[in-house]
Motif scaffolding. Structure first.
Motif, PDB file in Angstrom:
ATOM      1  N   TYR B 298      70.225 -20.657  48.437  1.00 19.32           N
ATOM      2  CA  TYR B 298      71.092 -19.674  49.075  1.00 19.32           C
ATOM      3  C   TYR B 298      72.245 -20.305  49.859  1.00 19.32           C
ATOM      4  CZ  TYR B 298      68.427 -15.602  47.730  1.00 19.32           C
ATOM      5  OH  TYR B 298      67.861 -14.597  46.991  1.00 19.32           O
ATOM      6  N   ALA B 299      72.189 -21.629  50.064  1.00 22.48           N
ATOM      7  CA  ALA B 299      73.220 -22.283  50.884  1.00 22.48           C
ATOM      8  C   ALA B 299      74.642 -22.039  50.358  1.00 22.48           C
ATOM      9  CB  ALA B 299      72.929 -23.774  51.006  1.00 22.48           C
ATOM     10  N   PRO B 300      74.921 -22.217  49.052  1.00 21.90           N
ATOM     11  CA  PRO B 300      76.287 -21.944  48.576  1.00 21.90           C
ATOM     12  C   PRO B 300      76.699 -20.483  48.801  1.00 21.90           C
ATOM     13  CG  PRO B 300      75.053 -23.161  46.927  1.00 21.90           C
ATOM     14  CD  PRO B 300      74.069 -22.739  47.965  1.00 21.90           C
ATOM     15  N   SER B 301      75.743 -19.567  48.635  1.00 20.20           N
ATOM     16  CA  SER B 301      76.066 -18.146  48.836  1.00 20.20           C
ATOM     17  C   SER B 301      76.387 -17.877  50.298  1.00 20.20           C
ATOM     18  CB  SER B 301      74.888 -17.271  48.402  1.00 20.20           C
ATOM     19  OG  SER B 301      74.527 -17.581  47.088  1.00 20.20           O
ATOM     20  N   PHE B 419      75.188  -6.058  48.926  1.00  9.54           N
ATOM     21  CA  PHE B 419      74.497  -5.351  47.848  1.00  9.54           C
ATOM     22  C   PHE B 419      75.048  -5.671  46.453  1.00  9.54           C
ATOM     23  CE2 PHE B 419      73.073  -2.537  51.292  1.00  9.54           C
ATOM     24  CZ  PHE B 419      71.727  -2.483  50.977  1.00  9.54           C
ATOM     25  N   PHE B 420      76.375  -5.783  46.362  1.00  9.36           N
ATOM     26  CA  PHE B 420      76.978  -5.779  45.020  1.00  9.36           C
ATOM     27  C   PHE B 420      77.644  -7.088  44.605  1.00  9.36           C
ATOM     28  CE2 PHE B 420      77.258  -1.325  46.596  1.00  9.36           C
ATOM     29  CZ  PHE B 420      76.249  -0.824  45.787  1.00  9.36           C
ATOM     30  N   SER B 421      77.391  -8.170  45.322  1.00  6.93           N
ATOM     31  CA  SER B 421      78.052  -9.425  44.953  1.00  6.93           C
ATOM     32  C   SER B 421      77.101 -10.376  44.236  1.00  6.93           C
ATOM     33  CB  SER B 421      78.570 -10.113  46.216  1.00  6.93           C
ATOM     34  OG  SER B 421      77.469 -10.541  46.991  1.00  6.93           O
ATOM     35  N   GLY B 422      75.832  -9.970  44.132  1.00  7.50           N
ATOM     36  CA  GLY B 422      74.845 -10.879  43.555  1.00  7.50           C
ATOM     37  C   GLY B 422      74.268 -11.804  44.608  1.00  7.50           C
ATOM     38  N   PHE B 423      74.541 -11.517  45.879  1.00  4.09           N
ATOM     39  CA  PHE B 423      74.030 -12.370  46.955  1.00  4.09           C
ATOM     40  C   PHE B 423      72.494 -12.346  46.953  1.00  4.09           C
ATOM     41  CE2 PHE B 423      72.889 -13.318  51.364  1.00  4.09           C
ATOM     42  CZ  PHE B 423      73.660 -14.443  51.605  1.00  4.09           C
ATOM     43  N   PHE B 424      71.910 -11.156  46.938  1.00  2.76           N
ATOM     44  CA  PHE B 424      70.451 -11.039  46.887  1.00  2.76           C
ATOM     45  C   PHE B 424      69.977 -10.411  45.573  1.00  2.76           C
ATOM     46  CE2 PHE B 424      70.206 -11.392  51.633  1.00  2.76           C
ATOM     47  CZ  PHE B 424      69.368 -12.483  51.626  1.00  2.76           C
ATOM     48  N   LEU B 425      70.692  -9.369  45.162  1.00  2.00           N
ATOM     49  CA  LEU B 425      70.256  -8.644  43.966  1.00  2.00           C
ATOM     50  C   LEU B 425      71.152  -9.046  42.794  1.00  2.00           C
ATOM     51  CD1 LEU B 425      70.048  -5.150  45.702  1.00  2.00           C
ATOM     52  CD2 LEU B 425      68.159  -6.707  45.259  1.00  2.00           C
ATOM     53  N   ILE B 447      80.487 -16.881  45.045  1.00  2.00           N
ATOM     54  CA  ILE B 447      79.097 -17.307  44.853  1.00  2.00           C
ATOM     55  C   ILE B 447      78.947 -17.983  43.490  1.00  2.00           C
ATOM     56  CG2 ILE B 447      76.741 -16.448  44.477  1.00  2.00           C
ATOM     57  CD1 ILE B 447      77.240 -14.405  46.686  1.00  2.00           C
ATOM     58  N   ASP B 448      79.498 -17.350  42.456  1.00  2.00           N
ATOM     59  CA  ASP B 448      79.431 -17.926  41.102  1.00  2.00           C
ATOM     60  C   ASP B 448      79.969 -19.352  41.103  1.00  2.00           C
ATOM     61  OD1 ASP B 448      78.305 -15.897  39.812  1.00  2.00           O
ATOM     62  OD2 ASP B 448      80.107 -15.132  38.821  1.00  2.00           O
ATOM     63  N   GLY B 449      81.161 -19.499  41.668  1.00  2.24           N
ATOM     64  CA  GLY B 449      81.833 -20.799  41.653  1.00  2.24           C
ATOM     65  C   GLY B 449      81.085 -21.852  42.444  1.00  2.24           C
ATOM     66  N   LEU B 450      80.673 -21.495  43.655  1.00  2.00           N
ATOM     67  CA  LEU B 450      80.019 -22.506  44.514  1.00  2.00           C
ATOM     68  C   LEU B 450      78.619 -22.855  44.007  1.00  2.00           C
ATOM     69  CD1 LEU B 450      81.157 -21.587  48.140  1.00  2.00           C
ATOM     70  CD2 LEU B 450      82.025 -23.347  46.621  1.00  2.00           C
ATOM     71  N   LEU B 451      77.882 -21.860  43.499  1.00  2.00           N
ATOM     72  CA  LEU B 451      76.544 -22.153  42.938  1.00  2.00           C
ATOM     73  C   LEU B 451      76.672 -23.154  41.798  1.00  2.00           C
ATOM     74  CD1 LEU B 451      74.508 -18.821  42.706  1.00  2.00           C
ATOM     75  CD2 LEU B 451      73.873 -20.888  43.909  1.00  2.00           C
ATOM     76  N   SER B 452      77.617 -22.862  40.931  1.00  2.43           N
ATOM     77  CA  SER B 452      77.806 -23.704  39.752  1.00  2.43           C
ATOM     78  C   SER B 452      78.231 -25.118  40.170  1.00  2.43           C
ATOM     79  CB  SER B 452      78.860 -23.033  38.868  1.00  2.43           C
ATOM     80  OG  SER B 452      79.147 -23.835  37.793  1.00  2.43           O
ATOM     81  N   LEU B 453      79.179 -25.177  41.099  1.00  2.67           N
ATOM     82  CA  LEU B 453      79.703 -26.492  41.494  1.00  2.67           C
ATOM     83  C   LEU B 453      78.698 -27.294  42.326  1.00  2.67           C
ATOM     84  CD1 LEU B 453      83.383 -25.681  42.412  1.00  2.67           C
ATOM     85  CD2 LEU B 453      82.660 -27.563  40.957  1.00  2.67           C
TER      86      LEU B 453
END
Lengths: 321, 489
Positions: B298-301, B419-425, B447-453
């Motif tokens: 969850y750190a990148p998010s 709710f709608f960014s994919g942070f939790f759901l 979130i997409d970018g940082l998770l991937s990177l």
């Protein structure tokens, strides 16, 4: 830079807001190198007039010309010649005096070279040199107003608009402000100042009186006095037992248009004449020749402008009725 | 020529000075999210929730071993009580003392023998949809496990039968070999008895599920068994008629078939019952080694969320504050364009948020949060996320009439983002139009970018960059138009 011809010209300028406020049919001409004061009751349209002149508002009818341009569409060159002290303290409480001033100087595109010297001079002019590192929020009301003035002067404008710059500050500081304004006028700047302190109009070259969004009178301070009192006034104090004879003698003289006796001060007479300085030796000689009259004091009387304003507004109201 | 730059830099300096004069704000912006992340890492236990269960097992029910059931239930639930009284268990459920009650029927064996499934009731008193999903999943897993255990036992019993048939096969084969070699006198009565007994057992084995599950060719074995039955029938008749000599050929064929079946029954007996019941087993391999623990995941998010939240908050308060302070009036009179105001603010806030993000990232390193991708790409995503979020913030500010209205709208965006960014759901769980709403939130792409990177070391795909760029552009233009209309009436 002083242009030839009027620096400000309003022709039938009208701006109405939805709540019936605004200004109606404003006609005004301001010559360069003068101080123009705008007075009037609260809500009479003073600030709206200033905002029309600075280009914040656009008129719905009529025309507004400042330095030869329409301010709402004015180019950068026009704006660089205008300094503005808004009614409220609009500077930043978490910035120091220097940072606030430097910020405004940057907005006006002042070159970095030489800016420091200019800003120091401005701070010295408004007597804030020792407070450069104080935060805006730590300044007194008077210092905040002076900082606002410094910000308006930073880029050395030709025309300065000040909307109630002396509101809420002590009389001593107000006097200093007007000293600054006179110095600027003497240096060739034009100042357009609104004020709620009617007495301050004595410092102006031209005074506009506003009422219900209309500019009802535009005249010099002396001119206003004349309009209100029908001429100039000489105040005489004679021995009370001879005051009736003195009044009768004065009323018979052709240079005197009116004589009134003060109710609360026995022996005091207010004599209305065309020119006080010319009439004064004539009056003293006349009363000296009148039996039973002994003159104690005689001087030109200048009633407070508050009284003059009230009188003028009543006259204006009566004319409309 | 340099005036526009000078004016933009004036706002840059002003914003930086204003923010740095509020050290408590900076500290709370930096330490707040870090402490939350740390607490999450320390406190989050993840996995399935601990659900308390009561079992109702009628007295005398012997199909399921109670000790085994207790052990099995304990693997998925925290077992609170085991008893025969359904009413007591339901009372516990109503009182909230247990989350689930498992009620086993009294006649499991009879039902199965009648060809019916014996239903085990799972009762819950649950309003949380996620807990309910867990209960349903665990119930399914538990019943599957019980069924599997029953099958293992049955398979073991069938293997015992197969081994017994093996003995019978050997016995008949030995007698047939003796008959063929003629070395000893054949006891025809004993052979006939053995043949009849084997015939019966072969019939049972032919229909047994065991031969379909063992490591043998089930179809061929079934054919062999049916052929053996026919052979044994013929031998039985020959023995009854005393004409076995005429069936020498069939005796030879039968013996060979028995030899082949012996090796099959031997193979069936040797298989572990668990292999017969569950011939397939899952083998799992994660190409990245192991998944990260939740805190690291969850750190990148959190970093993206922080960047978006600060940017939207600063942006949304910015213009409305200038307006309320009266500074906007000064801007209108000054030789200044709204574009310069916004560009200066973008510069100042992006720098400030960049410093905060870098500091937070540095604080994350000792927690074991990896930064596998290019630092420049991470900086690029953070910068673009900041610009996109500032655009949203400026638009809010241009639309707001008061600071409280701006704060309210910012909080609404924060709620939307949670709710709608994919942070939790996961976004995939949403209806398509709602997923589109998620795509309009900068955080989704951040979130997409940082998770991937950060966690995979892979650069984000082009859509991440493009989406952030598009949101940033729309925000900037929107703020320019809306604020411009208000300024120049």
């Amino acid at each position: 830079m002083i242009t030839s011809g009027p620096i400000i010209e309003l022709r039938g300028a009208t701006l109405r807001f939805s709540d019936d406020a605004g200004v109606e049919e404003l006609n005004l001409t301001v010559e360069p190198g003068t101080i123009v004061g705008l007075i009037g009751p609260s809500g009479s349209g003073k600030t709206t007039t200033v905002r029309l002149l600075t280009g914040v508002y656009r008129p719905q009818a009529g025309s507004v010309r400042v330095l030869g341009q329409t301010p709402a569409r004015g180019n950068r060159r026009l704006r660089q010649q205008i300094g503005y002290v808004p009614q409220l303290f609009t500077l930043y409480p978490t910035l120091t005096v220097w940072e606030n001033l430097n910020f405004v100087a940057s907005l006006y595109g002042m070159p970095y070279l030489g800016r420091r010297r200019r800003l120091k001079a401005v701070l010295e002019f408004v007597e804030l040199s020792t407070a450069t590192q104080r935060l805006g929020r730590d300044l007194s009301g008077g210092m905040q107003r002076r900082l606002s003035l410094a910000c308006a002067l930073a880029h050395d404008p030709t025309l300065i608009f000040a909307d109630e710059p002396t509101a809420g500050i002590d009389p001593v500081l107000r006097t200093r402000f007007w000293e600054h304004f006179r110095q600027l006028r003497d240096a060739g700047r034009t100042l357009f100042v609104t004020t709620q302190y009617v007495g301050e109009v004595a410092n102006c070259d031209q005074v506009g009186v506003m009422r219900d969004g209309r500019l009802v009178i535009m005249d010099s301070p002396d001119g206003l006095r004349r309009r209100a009192l029908g001429g100039e006034v000489v105040r005489l104090v004679v021995e009370p037992q001879g005051s009736r004879e003195a009044a009768q003698a004065l009323l018979r003289h052709p240079a005197v248009s009116d004589v009134r006796r003060a109710r609360d001060e026995p022996g005091a007479l207010f004599v209305t004449v065309e020119g006080a300085s010319e009439a004064l030796p004539v009056i003293i000689r006349l009363l000296g020749e009148t039996p039973g009259v002994i003159v104690r004091t005689a001087e030109e009387y200048q009633p407070p402008f508050d009284d003059i304003l009230v009188t003028l507004l009543r006259q204006e109201e009566g004319r409309h009725v | 020529m340099f005036s526009p730059i000078m004016r933009a830099l004036a706002f840059f300096g002003k914003e930086i000075n204003e923010v740095r004069r509020q050290p408590r704000l900076v500290l709370s912006l930096l330490l707040g999210p870090f402490v939350i992340l740390l607490l999450f890492g320390i406190g989050y236990r993840g996995g399935q929730p601990t659900l308390q269960a009561a079992i109702v097992l009628p007295e005398g029910e012997a199909t399921i071993d109670q000790e085994y059931l207790t052990q099995l239930t304990g693997a998925n639930f925290e077992l609170v009580s085991v008893g025969a009284d359904r009413g007591s268990a339901e009372a516990l459920l109503r009182a909230g003392d247990v989350d689930v009650v498992q009620i086993f029927p009294a006649d499991i064996e009879e039902r199965v023998l009648r060809g019916e499934q014996a239903a085990v009731e799972f009762m819950a008193n649950e309003i949380d949809p996620f807990t309910e999903q867990w209960i349903q999943y665990l119930a399914y897993a538990q019943i599957s496990e019980i069924n599997r255990e029953i099958l293992v036992r049955n398979a073991g019993a069938m293997q015992d039968e197969a081994r017994a048939i093996g003995t019978q096969l050997a016995d008949v084969r030995t007698q047939l070999e003796a008959f063929e070699s003629g070395t000893e006198n054949l006891n025809q009565a004993r052979l006939q008895e053995s043949v009849r007994s084997l015939r019966q057992a072969a019939g049972a084995l032919a229909v047994s599920a065991l031969i379909a599950r063992g490591d043998v060719d089930g179809e061929r074995t079934r054919e062999q068994l049916l052929a053996l039955q026919a052979d044994l029938d013929a031998l039985d008749q020959a023995l009854s008629a005393g004409e076995l000599e005429r069936e020498r050929e069939r005796v030879s064929a039968t013996r060979e078939r028995i030899s082949e079946l012996e090796s099959t029954t031997s193979a069936l007996g040797a298989l572990p019952p668990t292999v017969i019941v569950s011939p397939l087993a899952a083998s799992y391999q994660n190409m990245v080694g192991t998944a990260y623990d939740p805190m690291v995941f969850y750190a990148p998010s959190v970093l993206a969320m922080l960047v978006q939240h600060i940017a939207i908050t600063l942006g949304s308060l910015s213009l409305v504050r200038e307006r309320l302070l009266g500074a906007t009036e000064l801007f209108q009179v000054a030789p200044l364009s709204l574009r310069s105001v916004l560009v200066g603010k973008y510069l100042g806030y992006t720098t400030f948020i960049g410093i905060i993000a870098a500091a937070l990232a540095a604080l994350m390193l000792p927690l074991g949060v990896p930064f596998l991708g290019s630092p420049w790409a991470v900086a690029g995503i953070v910068a673009l996320l900041t610009l996109a979020s500032l655009g949203v913030g400026f638009l809010i500010s241009a639309l707001s009439r008061s600071e409280s209205q701006a704060v309210q709208l910012s909080m609404l965006i924060l709620l939307l983002s949670v709710f709608f960014s994919g942070f939790f759901l996961p976004l995939q769980n949403f209806w398509a139009p709602v997923r589109a709403l998620g795509q309009a939130i900068p955080l989704t792409h951040g979130i997409d970018g940082l998770l991937s990177l950060m966690l995979r070391g892979a650069p984000p795909d082009g859509t991440t960059w493009a989406a952030l760029g598009a949101i940033a552009a729309v925000g900037f233009l929107g703020a320019l138009v809306v604020e411009g209309r208000q300024l120049y009436r």
